[in-house]
Design a protein around this motif. Structure first.
Motif, short mmCIF file in Angstrom:
data_model
loop_
_atom_site.label_atom_id
_atom_site.label_comp_id
_atom_site.label_asym_id
_atom_site.label_seq_id
_atom_site.Cartn_x
_atom_site.Cartn_y
_atom_site.Cartn_z
N ARG B 30 -15.47 0.25 -9.04
CA ARG B 30 -16.03 -0.64 -8.11
C ARG B 30 -15.11 -0.94 -6.77
O ARG B 30 -15.57 -0.68 -5.69
N VAL B 31 -13.95 -1.36 -7.07
CA VAL B 31 -13.09 -1.65 -5.84
C VAL B 31 -12.81 -0.57 -5.30
O VAL B 31 -12.57 -0.24 -4.15
N ASP B 32 -12.43 0.65 -5.91
CA ASP B 32 -12.20 1.99 -5.36
C ASP B 32 -13.30 2.50 -4.43
O ASP B 32 -12.90 2.98 -3.19
N GLN B 33 -14.40 2.14 -4.61
CA GLN B 33 -15.64 2.71 -4.04
C GLN B 33 -15.66 1.96 -2.63
O GLN B 33 -16.12 2.25 -1.68
N LEU B 34 -15.12 0.67 -2.68
CA LEU B 34 -15.25 -0.46 -1.59
C LEU B 34 -14.13 -0.16 -0.50
O LEU B 34 -14.41 -0.30 0.51
N ARG B 35 -13.10 0.50 -1.19
CA ARG B 35 -11.94 0.58 -0.34
C ARG B 35 -11.95 2.18 0.68
O ARG B 35 -12.42 2.87 -0.39
N PRO B 36 -12.01 2.05 1.76
CA PRO B 36 -11.99 3.14 2.52
C PRO B 36 -10.92 4.20 2.22
O PRO B 36 -9.80 4.01 2.00
N ARG B 37 -11.17 5.59 1.93
CA ARG B 37 -10.31 6.22 1.10
C ARG B 37 -9.08 6.82 2.07
O ARG B 37 -8.06 6.91 1.65
N ALA B 38 -9.82 7.05 3.37
CA ALA B 38 -8.45 7.37 4.38
C ALA B 38 -7.43 6.47 4.46
O ALA B 38 -6.39 6.97 4.81
N THR B 39 -7.78 5.14 4.17
CA THR B 39 -6.50 4.40 4.75
C THR B 39 -5.67 4.63 3.39
O THR B 39 -4.24 4.40 3.95
N LEU B 40 -5.90 4.65 2.47
CA LEU B 40 -5.18 5.07 1.42
C LEU B 40 -4.29 6.26 1.71
O LEU B 40 -3.02 6.34 1.09
N GLU B 41 -4.89 7.30 2.01
CA GLU B 41 -4.05 8.64 2.11
C GLU B 41 -3.32 8.72 3.37
O GLU B 41 -2.09 9.28 3.39
N ASP B 42 -3.92 8.04 4.58
CA ASP B 42 -3.16 8.14 5.81
C ASP B 42 -2.19 7.34 5.84
O ASP B 42 -1.18 7.33 6.87
N VAL B 43 -1.55 6.28 5.10
CA VAL B 43 -0.53 5.42 5.21
C VAL B 43 0.62 6.00 4.63
O VAL B 43 0.65 6.37 3.34
N LEU B 44 1.87 5.95 5.27
CA LEU B 44 3.14 6.21 4.69
C LEU B 44 3.63 4.79 4.29
O LEU B 44 4.10 4.33 5.75
N TYR B 45 3.85 4.45 3.52
CA TYR B 45 4.21 2.91 3.46
C TYR B 45 5.51 2.49 4.04
O TYR B 45 5.86 1.76 4.62
N ILE B 46 6.56 3.49 3.73
CA ILE B 46 7.91 3.27 4.32
C ILE B 46 8.15 4.57 4.81
O ILE B 46 7.86 5.79 4.23
N ASN B 47 8.38 4.66 6.28
CA ASN B 47 8.70 5.81 6.87
C ASN B 47 9.96 6.23 7.34
O ASN B 47 10.23 6.89 8.18
N SER B 48 10.80 5.50 6.58
CA SER B 48 12.04 5.58 7.28
C SER B 48 12.80 6.02 5.99
O SER B 48 13.15 5.70 4.62
N PRO B 49 13.66 7.38 6.17
CA PRO B 49 14.25 8.18 4.88
C PRO B 49 15.49 7.36 4.31
O PRO B 49 15.69 7.20 3.42
N LYS B 50 16.15 6.76 5.66
CA LYS B 50 17.21 5.91 4.82
C LYS B 50 16.91 4.61 4.26
O LYS B 50 17.43 4.40 3.06
N VAL B 51 15.69 4.10 4.30
CA VAL B 51 15.36 3.02 3.45
C VAL B 51 15.14 3.36 2.11
O VAL B 51 15.37 2.74 1.06
N VAL B 52 14.30 4.56 2.01
CA VAL B 52 13.92 5.04 0.71
C VAL B 52 15.13 5.70 -0.13
O VAL B 52 15.22 5.07 -1.21
N LYS B 53 15.99 6.03 0.64
CA LYS B 53 17.17 6.53 0.18
C LYS B 53 17.97 5.49 -0.60
O LYS B 53 18.52 5.19 -1.78
N ARG B 54 18.21 4.13 0.09
CA ARG B 54 18.78 3.30 -0.58
C ARG B 54 18.08 2.39 -1.39
O ARG B 54 18.46 1.91 -2.36
#
Lengths: 258, 308
Positions: B30-54
């Motif tokens: 039910r929670v999944d139905q309430l949350r808009p799907r696009a926001t989950l797919e469109d977000v790159l939570y961390i967009n710095s390769p350096k941060v992810v690498k570290r």
């Protein structure tokens, strides 16, 4: 090595097995077989890379967690159960107790790594249908992981020799994380000036440099680490583990156990 | 038989466990139905390769595999939904290749995801070029990357000079396929569009072992055949009109006038048709995803793959 050290080491190994430490192999097997089957369906052309990367990362992380959580309890548990007094009342020196514990834990991790390595090669055979000569490089990565374990074991014992299990775990895990950033610390030292530079350089050499042991991605692409790197990493791990173990012995020798 | 206290506790606990587990799954759905799907797919939570690498504590190879899988899933989902926007595709691919600059597959497939126009790709050939140049810089001995770079220049940007240059650079790599030299010459001459395109897709088919790549090449080769056939047939219709002053009323009339043995057929063996305005059409345009000719007005292609 004295027979007493070997006895303590084998008892430590047996105790770890009795503590069901090797149960982690089941989780490892599930993780690897699941990944091997699943990745082929949800990604493109990286089945082999995933098996190597995931397999070796899991070997490394599982081993580090085991090294820390068993290592921190090796001394404190003996004190808590009062079995340490029985051991030390016999003709066993304190340093022999520490060194025996170290080898027992290291042996446990080597056995654990051996079974996991079989799992990695099995999964690789499953996804690639054959093993190639470049896959032998995985053995070098596994060897480096074992070297990493030696350092972690020695550090866990060092902290365990003077601190509580909880604090020892925090110290050991923090050093693992900081050690993974050792290259950055050295880079930072290079950019600093004066006293800061000296302090940062000192810190960069004081913490274990775990990034030097991480060749997982290199071997995943079939590239071989150089012979010199293998030699120097071996020496570094032995010296660093020796240093931490000596520290543990020094502290434990002077510790008041009354 | 009386139930012991311990057994009763076990039964109640087991029942509670099952009920709670089922209820939690239902609640989460039910929670999944309430949350808009696009926001989950469109977000790159961390967009710095350096941060992810570290943050990966040195296990960046595994992180690259995870990001690559995410990129494939993202593209697959958008492609399936016939989406016209692929906003996070380029950042995901850039993150993947920064984490592992030697992950050649990410450049090869990444370029073919980025370059084609929607709905077959993100319609970002410039980002594809950037990605491929980064790949070439880090893997100068991989001749496939020069080939793919030239491919994007030729197919998506129609920049023949740059395509020729890319093929030429690739032809100097030790162990490169001989067709790179031929490609470079073809590009320089600007020769026969259909022949060049056919050669490139054939080369793609022959040089890859991947099922998807080969299927994609087969679909393009089928579409090329259709485009060439329809172009030629259309020329014949035009010539018929110039000679007779009117359009042929049917394919049969055209066949008779040209003294062909039968009505020309598409790669599936279905005869081409002609509408009343003299346009040559495919009988089943939905079977040729990448065809640009022979399509009825307003027809929107759907991705469909056939056996090789």
């Amino acid at each position: 090595m004295s027979a007493r050290v070997i006895h303590i080491a084998s008892n430590t190994f047996r105790e770890a097995v009795r503590d069901r430490v090797l149960y982690n192999l089941i989780a490892f097997a599930l993780l690897l077989s699941g990944a091997a089957i699943l990745v082929g369906q949800i990604s493109i052309e990286i089945e082999r890379l995933v098996v190597i990367n995931l397999g070796l990362t899991a070997v490394s992380l599982f081993g580090i967690v085991i090294a820390i959580f068993i290592g921190i309890g090796l001394v404190s548990k003996e004190i808590e159960k009062r079995t340490l007094y029985t051991v030390l009342s016999r003709p066993v020196r304190r340093w022999e107790f520490i060194v025996g514990k170290f080898f027992g834990l290291a042996g446990t991790l080597v056995v654990n790594t051996f079974f996991m390595a079989i799992g990695v090669f099995g999964a690789l055979l499953y996804v690639a249908h054959k093993l190639t000569s470049s896959d032998a490089m995985i053995l070098i990565a596994l060897y480096f992981i074992v070297l990493e374990f030696l350092i972690i074991c020695a550090l866990a014992l060092l902290f365990s020799s003077f601190s509580t299990p909880l604090l020892s775990a925090v110290f050991a895990f923090s050093l693992f994380v900081i050690g993974s950033f050792a290259e950055d610390l050295r880079g930072f030292a290079g950019m600093a000036h004066g006293l800061t530079r000296w302090l940062a350089t000192g810190a960069a050499y004081a913490v274990p440099n775990f990034s030097a042991f991480n060749v997982i991605n290199l071997v995943a692409h079939g590239q071989a680490p150089s012979g010199q790197l293998i030699l120097q990493n071996t020496l570094y791990a032995l010296f660093y583990a020796g240093m931490a173990l000596s520290g543990a012995v020094l502290i434990f020798e002077r510790r008041n156990l009354k | 038989m009386p139930i012991t206290s311990q057994r009763r506790t076990t039964l109640i606990a087991a029942a509670c466990l099952v009920v709670c587990a089922t209820a939690s799954v239902q609640a989460l759905r039910r929670v999944d139905q309430l949350r808009p799907r696009a926001t989950l797919e469109d977000v790159l939570y961390i967009n710095s390769p350096k941060v992810v690498k570290r943050a990966s504590l040195g296990y960046d190879g595994l992180m690259a595999c995870i990001y690559w899988t995410r990129a494939v899933q993202y593209f697959g989902q958008r492609f399936h939904d016939r989406s016209l926007s692929y906003n996070e595709l380029a950042p995901l691919l850039e993150m993947t290749t920064q984490l592992d600059p030697h992950l050649v597959v990410a450049y090869q497939f990444g370029a073919s995801f980025l370059a084609p126009q929607p709905p077959f790709g993100a319609g970002q050939p410039e980002r594809a070029i950037q990605l491929m140049e980064f790949g070439v810089q880090n893997n100068p001995q991989e001749w496939h990357l020069y080939y793919d770079l030239g491919f994007v220049y030729y197919m998506d940007l129609k920049d023949y000079a740059k395509a020729a240059e890319a093929f030429e650079r690739g032809s100097h790599v030790v162990g490169s396929h001989p067709f790179l030299k031929i490609m470079a010459a073809q590009m320089a001459q600007h020769a026969g569009e259909f022949d060049t395109a056919r050669m490139m897709w054939t080369a793609t088919y022959q040089s890859s072992q991947d099922k998807l790549v080969r299927q994609n090449a087969v679909e393009h080769l089928r579409a090329l055949k259709v485009d060439e056939d329809v172009t030629n047939l259309q020329s014949t219709v035009t010539r018929f009109g110039q000679q007779t002053g009117r359009l042929p009323v049917s394919m049969s009339e055209l066949v008779a006038a040209e003294k062909w043995p039968g009505i020309p057929a598409d790669p599936d063996g279905n005869p081409y048709t002609m509408d009343r305005d003299g346009h040559i059409l495919l009988k089943h345009p939905e079977d040729f995803s990448f065809a640009t000719q022979g399509l009825p007005p307003g027809f929107k292609p759907v991705a469909k793959f056939h056996d090789q």
